[in-house]
Design a protein around this motif. Structure first.
Motif, PDB file in Angstrom:
ATOM      1  N   VAL A 134       8.196   2.095   4.445  1.00  0.00           N
ATOM      2  CA  VAL A 134       9.516   2.758   4.166  1.00  0.00           C
ATOM      3  C   VAL A 134       9.346   4.577   3.949  1.00  0.00           C
ATOM      4  CG1 VAL A 134      11.116   3.529   2.211  1.00  0.00           C
ATOM      5  CG2 VAL A 134      10.207   1.268   2.693  1.00  0.00           C
ATOM      6  N   LYS A 135       9.842   6.057   4.436  1.00  0.00           N
ATOM      7  CA  LYS A 135       9.414   7.390   3.750  1.00  0.00           C
ATOM      8  C   LYS A 135       9.661   7.605   3.001  1.00  0.00           C
ATOM      9  CE  LYS A 135       7.827   8.320   8.135  1.00  0.00           C
ATOM     10  NZ  LYS A 135       8.151   8.246   9.761  1.00  0.00           N
ATOM     11  N   ILE A 136       8.908   7.835   1.551  1.00  0.00           N
ATOM     12  CA  ILE A 136       9.228   8.130   1.074  1.00  0.00           C
ATOM     13  C   ILE A 136       9.630  10.093   0.587  1.00  0.00           C
ATOM     14  CG2 ILE A 136       9.581   8.358  -1.681  1.00  0.00           C
ATOM     15  CD1 ILE A 136      10.605   6.107  -0.636  1.00  0.00           C
TER      16      ILE A 136
ATOM     17  N   SER B 136       1.151  -1.464   0.296  1.00  0.00           N
ATOM     18  CA  SER B 136      -0.149   0.287   0.242  1.00  0.00           C
ATOM     19  C   SER B 136       0.964   1.248  -0.010  1.00  0.00           C
ATOM     20  CB  SER B 136      -0.807  -0.078   1.232  1.00  0.00           C
ATOM     21  OG  SER B 136      -0.125   0.267   2.907  1.00  0.00           O
ATOM     22  N   VAL B 137       0.125   2.612  -0.181  1.00  0.00           N
ATOM     23  CA  VAL B 137       1.221   3.657  -0.455  1.00  0.00           C
ATOM     24  C   VAL B 137      -0.110   5.050   0.506  1.00  0.00           C
ATOM     25  CG1 VAL B 137       1.849   5.199  -1.879  1.00  0.00           C
ATOM     26  CG2 VAL B 137       2.287   3.260  -3.072  1.00  0.00           C
ATOM     27  N   SER B 138       0.466   5.811   0.779  1.00  0.00           N
ATOM     28  CA  SER B 138      -0.288   6.183   1.716  1.00  0.00           C
ATOM     29  C   SER B 138       0.424   8.190   1.218  1.00  0.00           C
ATOM     30  CB  SER B 138      -1.305   6.367   3.225  1.00  0.00           C
ATOM     31  OG  SER B 138       0.393   6.341   4.264  1.00  0.00           O
ATOM     32  N   GLN B 139       0.336   8.602   1.455  1.00  0.00           N
ATOM     33  CA  GLN B 139      -0.048  10.054   1.605  1.00  0.00           C
ATOM     34  C   GLN B 139      -0.466  11.059   2.438  1.00  0.00           C
ATOM     35  OE1 GLN B 139      -1.389  11.959  -2.255  1.00  0.00           O
ATOM     36  NE2 GLN B 139      -0.131  14.362  -1.051  1.00  0.00           N
ATOM     37  N   SER B 140       0.646  12.378   3.073  1.00  0.00           N
ATOM     38  CA  SER B 140      -0.002  13.078   4.899  1.00  0.00           C
ATOM     39  C   SER B 140       1.472  13.951   4.032  1.00  0.00           C
ATOM     40  CB  SER B 140       0.555  12.075   5.528  1.00  0.00           C
ATOM     41  OG  SER B 140       2.307  10.974   5.929  1.00  0.00           O
ATOM     42  N   LYS B 141       1.310  14.926   4.925  1.00  0.00           N
ATOM     43  CA  LYS B 141       1.761  16.305   5.013  1.00  0.00           C
ATOM     44  C   LYS B 141       2.515  16.116   5.976  1.00  0.00           C
ATOM     45  CE  LYS B 141       0.333  18.477   0.900  1.00  0.00           C
ATOM     46  NZ  LYS B 141       0.925  19.315   0.389  1.00  0.00           N
ATOM     47  N   LYS B 142       3.910  16.695   5.941  1.00  0.00           N
ATOM     48  CA  LYS B 142       4.467  16.543   7.395  1.00  0.00           C
ATOM     49  C   LYS B 142       4.991  18.274   7.200  1.00  0.00           C
ATOM     50  CE  LYS B 142       7.604  14.410  10.255  1.00  0.00           C
ATOM     51  NZ  LYS B 142       8.005  13.018  11.509  1.00  0.00           N
TER      52      LYS B 142
ATOM     53  N   TYR C 124       5.281  10.274   1.478  1.00  0.00           N
ATOM     54  CA  TYR C 124       4.256   8.836   1.283  1.00  0.00           C
ATOM     55  C   TYR C 124       4.844   7.656   1.930  1.00  0.00           C
ATOM     56  CZ  TYR C 124       3.207  12.043  -3.089  1.00  0.00           C
ATOM     57  OH  TYR C 124       2.559  12.790  -3.823  1.00  0.00           O
ATOM     58  N   LYS C 125       4.229   7.160   3.127  1.00  0.00           N
ATOM     59  CA  LYS C 125       4.619   5.878   2.988  1.00  0.00           C
ATOM     60  C   LYS C 125       3.941   4.409   2.862  1.00  0.00           C
ATOM     61  CE  LYS C 125       3.792   7.647   7.499  1.00  0.00           C
ATOM     62  NZ  LYS C 125       2.698   8.027   9.061  1.00  0.00           N
TER      63      LYS C 125
END
Length: 103
Positions: A97-99, A71-77, A83-84
């Motif tokens: 993995v964080k990209i 899976s791929v999830s998107q977040s703002k930091k 992307y995780k």
């Protein structure tokens, strides 16, 4: 004879009136349909851009660590997109993995 001509004219007039009514109805709904189609195309383009970025993040994670992308999830930091990517490694382990993405 005159009564027959009036009946034929009435039938033709009725048919022509129905055809005209159909054309008016179709033209009334056509602009709304065109607007909805263009508007939905706008949003599908935005969605495909997001999924393209997710696909690039998944490909990057897979190239670096191997395995299968789960899976791929998107977040703002801190204003940055992250992307995780969850990977299933060949050993059976699950690795996240964080990209970093483009802002």
């Amino acid at each position: 004879m005159r009564a027959i001509l009036v009946m034929i004219f009435a039938k033709r007039f009725n048919t022509m009136l129905r055809a005209l009514l159909l054309l008016v109805c179709l033209s009334a709904f056509s602009p709304g349909y065109a607007f909805n189609t263009n508007f939905s195309n706008f949003f599908s383009h935005a969605d495909s851009a997001k999924s393209g970025a997710k696909n690039r993040a998944a490909a990057t994670a897979k190239a670096r660590h191997g395995g299968k992308v789960l899976s791929v999830s998107q977040s703002k930091k801190d204003g940055e997109t992250v992307y995780k990517v969850k990977l299933l490694l060949d050993s059976g382990r699950i690795k996240i993995v964080k990209i970093k993405g483009k802002s």
